[in-house]
Scaffold this active site. Structure first.
Site, PDB file in Angstrom:
ATOM      1  CB  SER A  86      -0.877   0.130   0.666  1.00 21.76           C
ATOM      2  OG  SER A  86      -1.727  -1.324   1.042  1.00 21.76           O
TER       3      SER A  86
HETATM    4  N1  SAH Z   1      -0.120  -5.467   3.669  1.00 20.19           N
HETATM    5  C1  SAH Z   1       0.146  -6.164   3.082  1.00 20.19           C
HETATM    6  C2  SAH Z   1      -0.584  -5.572   1.286  1.00 20.19           C
HETATM    7  C3  SAH Z   1      -0.496  -6.830   1.095  1.00 20.19           C
HETATM    8  S1  SAH Z   1      -1.744  -6.731  -0.469  1.00 20.19           S
HETATM    9  C4  SAH Z   1       2.143  -4.789   2.686  1.00 20.19           C
HETATM   10  O1  SAH Z   1       2.291  -4.100   4.116  1.00 20.19           O
HETATM   11  O2  SAH Z   1       2.693  -5.573   2.170  1.00 20.19           O
HETATM   12  C5  SAH Z   1      -2.723  -7.986  -0.043  1.00 20.19           C
HETATM   13  C6  SAH Z   1      -2.195  -9.213   0.379  1.00 20.19           C
HETATM   14  O3  SAH Z   1      -3.623  -9.752   0.813  1.00 20.19           O
HETATM   15  C7  SAH Z   1      -1.678 -10.183  -0.865  1.00 20.19           C
HETATM   16  O4  SAH Z   1      -0.157 -10.460  -0.107  1.00 20.19           O
HETATM   17  C8  SAH Z   1      -2.960 -11.081  -0.898  1.00 20.19           C
HETATM   18  O5  SAH Z   1      -2.435 -12.446  -1.823  1.00 20.19           O
HETATM   19  C9  SAH Z   1      -3.311 -11.447   0.110  1.00 20.19           C
HETATM   20  N2  SAH Z   1      -4.426 -11.977  -0.477  1.00 20.19           N
HETATM   21  C10 SAH Z   1      -5.643 -11.970  -0.537  1.00 20.19           C
HETATM   22  N3  SAH Z   1      -6.920 -12.688  -0.122  1.00 20.19           N
HETATM   23  C11 SAH Z   1      -6.114 -13.576   1.186  1.00 20.19           C
HETATM   24  C12 SAH Z   1      -7.086 -14.072   1.722  1.00 20.19           C
HETATM   25  N4  SAH Z   1      -8.042 -14.996   1.748  1.00 20.19           N
HETATM   26  N5  SAH Z   1      -6.257 -14.825   2.700  1.00 20.19           N
HETATM   27  C13 SAH Z   1      -4.777 -14.133   3.415  1.00 20.19           C
HETATM   28  N6  SAH Z   1      -4.093 -13.670   2.554  1.00 20.19           N
HETATM   29  C14 SAH Z   1      -5.269 -12.538   0.917  1.00 20.19           C
END
Ligand code: SAH
Length: 238
Positions: A86
């Site tokens: 993000s």
């Molecule tokens: N908080 C992260 C942002 C990651 S983007 C950071 O600081 O980098 C969102 C993430 O959610 C992705 O890596 C994606 O694979 C994950 N995601 C999507 N669906 C999910 C689920 N059902 N359970 C766990 N993670 C999930």
């Protein structure tokens, strides 16, 4: 004499140039300071614990090398596997709204790069974070270990189920967007607990929703329109 002076000048400028490069650890500290001042404080984030954490955590280490030069830019960035880290302001905004305490235990859904988890780990007592894509979860876990975050636990799994073994949590933060708030995550929130979660369809309108569990009831409020990657369903869940 003149030639000698100009030679010296070029040499000094070259040295100065090297000092301003990304190889100098001081370079990233300054970049981070600028990020905190211009993107975070300037937009109204006041919580000193959030500002301190954003100043401390080396965001560039959470970003793949090919995009590292943009680490402190005012934008989300790709982290591989079609996922993104993000924008710094959104990380700060979501963290501040959780109103964290140093004794809090937090559940994060969507570990991604691990950056948001590190910010939470600086402020709270324990962070439990779940990632559905194994390579991302493993990479984040390795980096967080290298940075000596002993209060962050990473699990590869489906965030729709939450982390029942270590529930309830003081706060839940979701960094991928489901169409509705998953029931398990509400259930795993303590009385008085806070949640921040983007809700909406992928590619469509999403709203960042703040929820609070108050006398057993879950009260929500829309706080900001946003765009997150979708929260996908685990394979074993049809
Ligand atoms: N908080 C992260 C942002 C990651 S983007 C950071 O600081 O980098 C969102 C993430 O959610 C992705 O890596 C994606 O694979 C994950 N995601 C999507 N669906 C999910 C689920 N059902 N359970 C766990 N993670 C999930």
């Amino acid at each position: 004499m003149l030639r000698k002076i100009s030679f010296l000048l070029v040499f000094v400028l070259l040295l100065a140039g090297v000092n301003m490069s990304a190889e100098n650890p001081q370079y990233y500290i300054l970049e981070r300071q600028r990020m905190v001042e211009r993107q975070i404080e300037a937009r109204g984030i006041k919580d000193s614990r959030v500002l301190k954490a954003m100043q401390k955590v080396p965001r560039h280490l959470f970003i793949p090398e090919e995009n590292r030069h943009s680490s402190y830019a005012d934008t989300p960035l790709p982290i591989g596997e079609g996922q993104t880290i993000s924008q710094p302001y959104i990380v700060a905004f979501m963290t501040e709204i959780l109103d964290l305490d140093s004794e809090d235990r937090i559940l994060e859904i969507g570990t991604g790069s691990g950056y948001q988890a590190a910010i939470l780990g600086e402020i709270a007592k324990e962070v439990y974070t779940i990632e559905i894509i194994p390579v991302l979860g493993k990479r984040a876990e390795k980096l967080l270990k290298k940075l000596e975050y002993e209060n962050i636990y990473v699990k590869i799994g489906d965030g729709y189920k939450g982390w029942p073994e270590d529930a309830p949590f003081d706060a839940v933060i979701v960094t991928c967007a489901p169409e509705d708030i998953p029931r398990a995550l509400i259930n795993q929130l303590k009385e008085g607990g806070r949640m921040i979660i983007p809700v909406g369809t992928s590619g469509g309108v999403q709203e960042l929703v703040k929820g609070v569990k108050d006398k057993g009831r879950f009260k929500t409020q829309d706080v900001l329109p946003v765009r997150f990657v979708p929260m996908v369903r685990g394979k074993d869940k049809k």
